[in-house]
Design a protein around this motif. Structure first.
Motif, PDB file in Angstrom:
ATOM      1  N   THR A 267     -19.403  51.938  10.541  1.00 58.81           N
ATOM      2  CA  THR A 267     -19.687  50.771   9.710  1.00 58.81           C
ATOM      3  C   THR A 267     -18.849  50.837   8.427  1.00 58.81           C
ATOM      4  N   SER A 270     -15.351  49.999   9.260  1.00 57.53           N
ATOM      5  CA  SER A 270     -15.128  48.569   9.483  1.00 57.53           C
ATOM      6  C   SER A 270     -15.118  47.797   8.152  1.00 57.53           C
ATOM      7  N   GLU A 271     -15.771  48.368   7.128  1.00 52.64           N
ATOM      8  CA  GLU A 271     -15.781  47.725   5.797  1.00 52.64           C
ATOM      9  C   GLU A 271     -14.602  48.165   4.942  1.00 52.64           C
ATOM     10  N   PRO A 314      -9.911  50.668  11.121  1.00 55.08           N
ATOM     11  CA  PRO A 314     -10.949  49.685  10.783  1.00 55.08           C
ATOM     12  C   PRO A 314     -11.061  48.561  11.813  1.00 55.08           C
ATOM     13  N   GLU A 315      -9.940  48.042  12.294  1.00 54.45           N
ATOM     14  CA  GLU A 315      -9.988  46.948  13.287  1.00 54.45           C
ATOM     15  C   GLU A 315     -10.650  47.424  14.585  1.00 54.45           C
ATOM     16  N   ALA A 317     -12.756  49.812  14.844  1.00 60.35           N
ATOM     17  CA  ALA A 317     -14.177  50.062  14.577  1.00 60.35           C
ATOM     18  C   ALA A 317     -14.977  48.772  14.707  1.00 60.35           C
ATOM     19  N   LYS A 318     -14.415  47.675  14.174  1.00 63.00           N
ATOM     20  CA  LYS A 318     -15.108  46.384  14.254  1.00 63.00           C
ATOM     21  C   LYS A 318     -15.360  45.995  15.709  1.00 63.00           C
ATOM     22  N   LEU A 321     -18.008  48.654  17.372  1.00 58.46           N
ATOM     23  CA  LEU A 321     -19.364  48.813  16.812  1.00 58.46           C
ATOM     24  C   LEU A 321     -20.501  48.189  17.633  1.00 58.46           C
TER      25      LEU A 321
END
Ligand code: GYE
Length: 326
Positions: A267, A270-271, A314-315, A317-318, A321
């Motif tokens: 999380t 992703s942030e 990050p991409e 992870a989004k 998730l």
């Protein structure tokens, strides 16, 4: 060993059929009552999200596989794990499995298990014994490789920069295989370029609390930190609190790399508060049950079973998730 346990096995088999009649959908219930085994499992503790997910995986898959599980939590202490192993020997379990808190100091107790003819499986973490006959199999990740993946991301991220890159490192529990190996793999890769400098490296015990505290001290003594490499998500998450409290933006003012990829870490990734996570899967339960059944039946098994793992930006992870299991 099996004969002596016949009464208990019958009782346990009955229990399985009773629970399944009550609507428990444990897949194995109808099958092999006569190969039911007891595993004594000595867990490290509950230091991180990874560990919680690992414990859940082992408990749930034991249930599904119709395995009787004697579970002990060592609260991070080797002496408690040794006590638990000795008690499993006295109780004459069929298989002993454990995740060693630290790498060294296991020969004596494992020799006792060997003398009692109780096979041992290492899960998650290795031991540094030279006597490989002390255990049947070791199932878990390649921690050196994880450290290397972290280092490779960094090398790539800073490829266009020639100025020094100041790194602080939060190490796992001192003496634990994942702490030793994640440090070594990372150090090996970044050593190729002298601009990378580890300006501070200390243990954060794999916990959020210690990760936060140690990061606070790093921030007090260094105002030029570019990168944090934390040996697990929890320490990274603790450090994020310290970084924000110091008025800095995690992921921007200080780039962060962690290992594990548990939900809270993913999380934060992703942030954009974490920049890169190397995955380490805690879902070792199903493979452990398979191995333990084979070992108890006298079948030969692979000495080393490696867990398959990836990495996340990050991409990624989004995307991952919503389906993430831990
Ligand atoms: O990375 C960390 C945990 O041994 C792989 O232990 C495990 C490590 C994991 O506490 O979060």
């Amino acid at each position: 060993m099996f004969k002596k346990r016949a009464g208990a096995l019958l009782a346990a088999a009955l229990l399985v059929s009773v629970t399944s009649a009550c609507g428990d959908d444990s897949g194995d219930a109808g099958g092999s009552g006569d190969d039911q085994i007891t595993i004594g499992f000595a867990q490290v503790g509950a230091e991180s999200g990874w560990r919680t997910a690992n414990t859940k995986s082992i408990q749930e898959s034991a249930k599904e596989a119709g395995v009787e599980l004697k579970f002990s939590d060592a609260q991070g202490k080797q002496e408690n794990q040794i006590k638990a192993i000795r008690s499993f020997i006295t109780q004459r379990v069929d298989v002993i499995a454990f995740s060693p808190v630290v790498e060294s100091g296991w020969d004596t107790v494992l020799k006792e298990a060997q003398d009692a003819e109780i096979p041992v499986i290492l899960t998650d973490r290795a031991i540094d014994s030279t006597d490989e006959t002390l255990y049947e199999s070791f199932i878990g990740s390649d921690f050196v490789l994880e450290g290397k993946k972290a280092g490779e991301w960094l090398v790539d991220e800073y490829q266009d920069q020639s100025d020094p890159v100041n790194i602080v490192e939060l190490q796992g529990t001192p003496g634990a295989a994942p702490a030793n190996d994640r440090k070594a793999g990372f150090a090996e890769v970044i050593a190729a370029e002298p601009k990378f400098k580890v300006i501070a490296s200390q243990t954060g015990q794999f916990t959020r609390t210690d990760g936060k505290q140690v990061m606070e001290t790093f921030l007090k003594s260094h105002d030029d930190i570019d990168v944090l490499y934390a040996h697990n998500d929890d320490m990274g998450l603790g450090a994020i609190e310290a970084i924000e409290a110091a008025g800095l933006t995690p992921g921007k003012d200080i780039e962060i790399i962690t290992v594990d990829a548990v939900k809270d870490g993913m999380t934060a990734l992703s942030e954009g508060k974490i920049n890169f996570i190397v995955e380490c899967s805690p879902l070792l339960g199903p493979q452990l049950m398979d191995l333990a059944k084979k070992v108890a039946a006298g079948e030969s098994v692979e000495k080393r079973v490696l867990t398959e793992e990836t990495t996340f930006t990050p991409e990624q992870a989004k995307e991952a998730l919503p389906e993430r299991k831990y």
